[in-house]
Design an enzyme around this catalytic site. Structure first.
Site, short mmCIF file in Angstrom:
data_model
loop_
_atom_site.label_atom_id
_atom_site.label_comp_id
_atom_site.label_asym_id
_atom_site.label_seq_id
_atom_site.Cartn_x
_atom_site.Cartn_y
_atom_site.Cartn_z
N SER A 107 0.84 -1.20 0.00
CA SER A 107 0.00 0.00 0.00
C SER A 107 0.88 1.26 0.00
O SER A 107 1.63 1.46 -0.94
CB SER A 107 -0.95 -0.09 1.21
OG SER A 107 -1.88 0.93 1.20
N ASP A 158 -9.85 -2.45 -6.50
CA ASP A 158 -9.25 -1.82 -5.32
C ASP A 158 -9.46 -0.31 -5.41
O ASP A 158 -8.78 0.37 -6.18
CB ASP A 158 -7.75 -2.15 -5.28
CG ASP A 158 -7.05 -1.56 -4.07
OD1 ASP A 158 -7.69 -0.77 -3.35
OD2 ASP A 158 -5.88 -1.89 -3.85
N HIS A 189 -8.03 -4.15 -1.82
CA HIS A 189 -6.78 -3.80 -1.17
C HIS A 189 -6.39 -4.90 -0.18
O HIS A 189 -7.23 -5.35 0.58
CB HIS A 189 -7.01 -2.50 -0.40
CG HIS A 189 -5.82 -1.61 -0.33
ND1 HIS A 189 -5.30 -0.96 -1.43
CD2 HIS A 189 -5.04 -1.23 0.72
CE1 HIS A 189 -4.28 -0.23 -1.07
NE2 HIS A 189 -4.10 -0.37 0.23
C1 MLT Z 1 -1.37 5.92 -0.14
O1 MLT Z 1 -1.72 6.90 0.50
O2 MLT Z 1 -0.19 5.63 -0.37
C2 MLT Z 1 -2.44 5.03 -0.64
O3 MLT Z 1 -3.66 5.72 -0.72
C3 MLT Z 1 -2.60 3.82 0.19
C4 MLT Z 1 -2.73 4.14 1.64
O4 MLT Z 1 -3.77 4.62 2.08
O5 MLT Z 1 -1.81 3.92 2.37
#
Ligand code: MLT
Length: 208
Positions: A107, A158, A189
């Site tokens: 992520s 996702d 996700h």
């Molecule tokens: C990010 O902010 O990198 C993506 O939206 C995934 C997350 O929420 O960590």
């Protein structure tokens, strides 16, 4: 110049000569939780897991964002440069020069791994990105990636890493010369067992 002691991190040496997995946690995670994933990918590998230096409502992150999926791209670039500095320092301080280094991110950790590898392919040339997306907003990345190999593993539905952004990422990487592998599975996700199996297979094929 960054020193290891300046940056919270976890390091396990692993078996001599084994790859070192640079483990990069997601939003709200830390170096301990993401390190458990390393054991499921390559139990004998070394582990280097720094902690993201940005906090959002108390949650650790790697860079600032304006909203979910809308990144502060100046910060993405600056933090990627900073992480590349940390990795370079770690390689010297921990004597990891002759060991393959592979970033494994989930992520937000996948997004910083991708940004770092795209800006600093000399420091980081192998990435497994779970639930990652294109990290530079409307900016183009131009650095050649001819010696880089990246595995993108995503859920096809996702909302946090939309398919259009993963398509953009895969196309950009390929255009810059990278060896890009992409695995899409049903769902959203997260990291499914089949994702781990795909990552192990990729590691076996790409990392000696
Ligand atoms: C990010 O902010 O990198 C993506 O939206 C995934 C997350 O929420 O960590």
């Amino acid at each position: 110049m960054i020193a290891l002691a300046d940056w919270p991190n976890l390091f396990r040496a692993g078996a001599p000569g084994s790859p070192v997995l640079l483990m990069l946690h997601g939003t709200g995670g830390d170096e301990h939780d993401i390190s458990t994933l390393a054991g499921q990918l390559a139990p004998d590998a070394g582990v280097l897991a720094p902690r993201g230096r940005v906090t959002e409502g108390g949650a650790n992150r790697w860079f600032r964002r304006i909203a979910e999926g809308v990144f502060d791209v100046d910060d993405v670039e600056a933090r990627a440069d900073e992480l590349a500095g940390f990795v370079s320092a770690a390689v010297v301080e921990l004597g990891l020069n002759d060991r393959p280094l592979v970033a494994v991110g989930f992520s937000n950790g996948a997004n910083i791994a991708l940004a770092t590898a795209m800006r600093h392919p000399d420091v980081l040339s192998r990435v497994i990105a779970f639930s990652g997306m294109y990290p530079f907003g409307d900016r183009q990345s131009t650095k050649r990636l001819d010696a880089s190999a990246l595995l993108l593993v995503n859920g096809e539905a996702d909302p946090m890493a939309p398919r259009a952004s993963v398509d953009q990422l895969a196309a950009a990487l390929a255009q810059l010369g990278a060896d890009v592998s992409r695995v899409e599975r049903p769902g959203g996700h997260g990291i499914a067992q089949s994702d781990l199996a795909a990552a192990r297979q990729w590691l076996d094929a790409r990392v000696e």
